[in-house]
Design an enzyme around this catalytic site. Structure first.
Site, PDB file in Angstrom:
ATOM      1  N   HIS A 253      45.219  44.313  44.375  1.00  0.00           N
ATOM      2  CA  HIS A 253      44.510  43.350  45.522  1.00  0.00           C
ATOM      3  C   HIS A 253      45.271  43.373  46.781  1.00  0.00           C
ATOM      4  CE1 HIS A 253      41.581  42.156  42.436  1.00  0.00           C
ATOM      5  NE2 HIS A 253      42.543  41.723  41.663  1.00  0.00           N
TER       6      HIS A 253
HETATM    7  O1  RIB Z   1      41.962  37.506  42.798  1.00  0.00           O
HETATM    8  C1  RIB Z   1      43.187  38.085  43.157  1.00  0.00           C
HETATM    9  C2  RIB Z   1      44.101  37.276  43.960  1.00  0.00           C
HETATM   10  O2  RIB Z   1      44.195  36.133  43.322  1.00  0.00           O
HETATM   11  C3  RIB Z   1      45.317  38.106  43.955  1.00  0.00           C
HETATM   12  O3  RIB Z   1      45.838  37.616  45.342  1.00  0.00           O
HETATM   13  C4  RIB Z   1      45.970  37.751  42.961  1.00  0.00           C
HETATM   14  O4  RIB Z   1      47.558  37.645  43.280  1.00  0.00           O
HETATM   15  C5  RIB Z   1      45.803  36.201  42.810  1.00  0.00           C
HETATM   16  O5  RIB Z   1      46.639  35.449  43.883  1.00  0.00           O
END
Ligand code: RIB
Ligand code: CA
Length: 323
Positions: A253
């Site tokens: 992500h």
């Molecule tokens: O949903 C994914 C996000 O939530 C990413 O930033 C992960 O690190 C958590 O913070």
């Protein structure tokens, strides 16, 4: 003779950024990428409670800076709780340390005394208007509190680039909501209504940035400590999403926020309206994205939906190998 000198662009040519983060394995890879990229001037890294409590996210941030060979980086602790909610964490995804996978030494670099929110406000006011970009990788509590504390920063910030939300992909912590937005929906509402130029990396694009065995080994094979640690972070991190989605590899992500700064051309999306649900218990934290423009609500963000995933991993692999 060094194998390669770390060419630093003249400071004036470098993009000044503040990273706000809740490490988190994917945050860690994003921070390593930022510190490995001479185009970026990381003014500071502010930790927020999210994946794990603040005491761990700030500790993890310092561990990552030292892994990158940057004990000089400035790390600040921010909010330990969301604005109006009880903290929800994600140890089930990231492990109890928040950085399960590699064994990283306890950091010796200091945590800065200044509160993260004050650092953000002071830095944006001190720098020229349009100079500082905020890169938000976790719940938006610090960012929102900075905007509330000093509304003048809204017109001085160049841009906020954040990982959060989801529309076509739905949610990952509830059927309707992505974790970062879900944890602090009130903060997200403040940010999305701030008028700041906003680029959003939702699950719709991050779920197309999937690790694979080859991609993880590409980090490990140069044999550098940061590369090996990155592979170990991803070995641990991907197991949860592989089991959940039945995919070969998990979505990476947060590094999308940093890659956007380096090569925005590998992404595509739309300038649309996104509103944040804060009232309904069922859909708390949902990012209601008007992708088809069926309302006349203000188009408040660039909502990214697609990327060149091979180029994404090539950038990550090439640059982390430089550390
Ligand atoms: O949903 C994914 C996000 O939530 C990413 O930033 C992960 O690190 C958590 O913070
Ligand atoms: Ca994160």
């Amino acid at each position: 003779m060094p194998t390669h000198s770390k060419q630093q662009a003249p400071v004036s040519d470098r993009r000044a950024i503040i990273i706000d983060t809740d490490p988190g394995q994917d945050d860690a890879v994003a921070i390593l990428l930022a510190l490995a990229s001479p185009e970026l001037d990381v003014l500071g890294i502010t930790a927020v409670a999210g994946n794990v409590p603040l005491a761990l996210t700030e500790l993890n941030t310092r561990k990552i800076c030292e892994l990158a060979g940057r004990p000089d980086a400035k790390v600040f602790a921010g909010a330990s709780e969301p604005i109006a909610r009880k903290l929800v964490t994600a140890e089930h995804v990231h492990g109890k340390t928040g950085l399960d996978g590699p064994t990283l030494p306890e950091p010796t670099m200091p945590l800065q005394d200044q509160h993260a929110v004050d650092f953000i406000v002071e830095t944006v006011l001190d720098r020229d208007a349009g100079e500082v970009t905020l890169c938000a990788l976790g719940p938006l509590t610090n960012v929102a509190q900075a905007l509330e504390k000093e509304p003048a920063i809204a017109e001085r910030l160049a841009e906020i680039v954040l990982m959060g939300g989801g529309f076509f992909e739905g949610g990952n912590i509830t059927p309707a909501a992505e974790f970062n937005i879900y944890v602090d929906p009130e903060a997200a509402k403040i940010v999305f209504n701030s008028g700041v130029k906003l680029t959003v990396m939702p699950l719709d694009v991050t779920h197309k940035a999937l690790t694979s065995r080859d991609r993880v080994e590409a980090f490990r094979s140069p044999g550098t400590r940061p590369g090996i640690a990155t592979a170990e972070l991803l070995d641990f991190f991907e197991r949860y999403d592989e089991a959940k989605y039945g995919t070969n590899g998990g979505p990476l992500h947060d590094p999308n926020v940093i890659v956007w700064l380096l090569e925005p051309e590998i992404y595509s999306g739309r300038q649309i309206n996104v509103e944040i649900e804060t009232d309904s218990p069922l859909t708390r934290g949902m990012t209601v994205a008007d992708w088809w423009r069926v309302t006349d609500r203000a188009e408040n963000c660039f909502f990214v939906r697609d990327l060149d995933d091979q180029r994404f991993f090539d950038i990550l692999t090439q640059r982390i190998a430089r550390l």
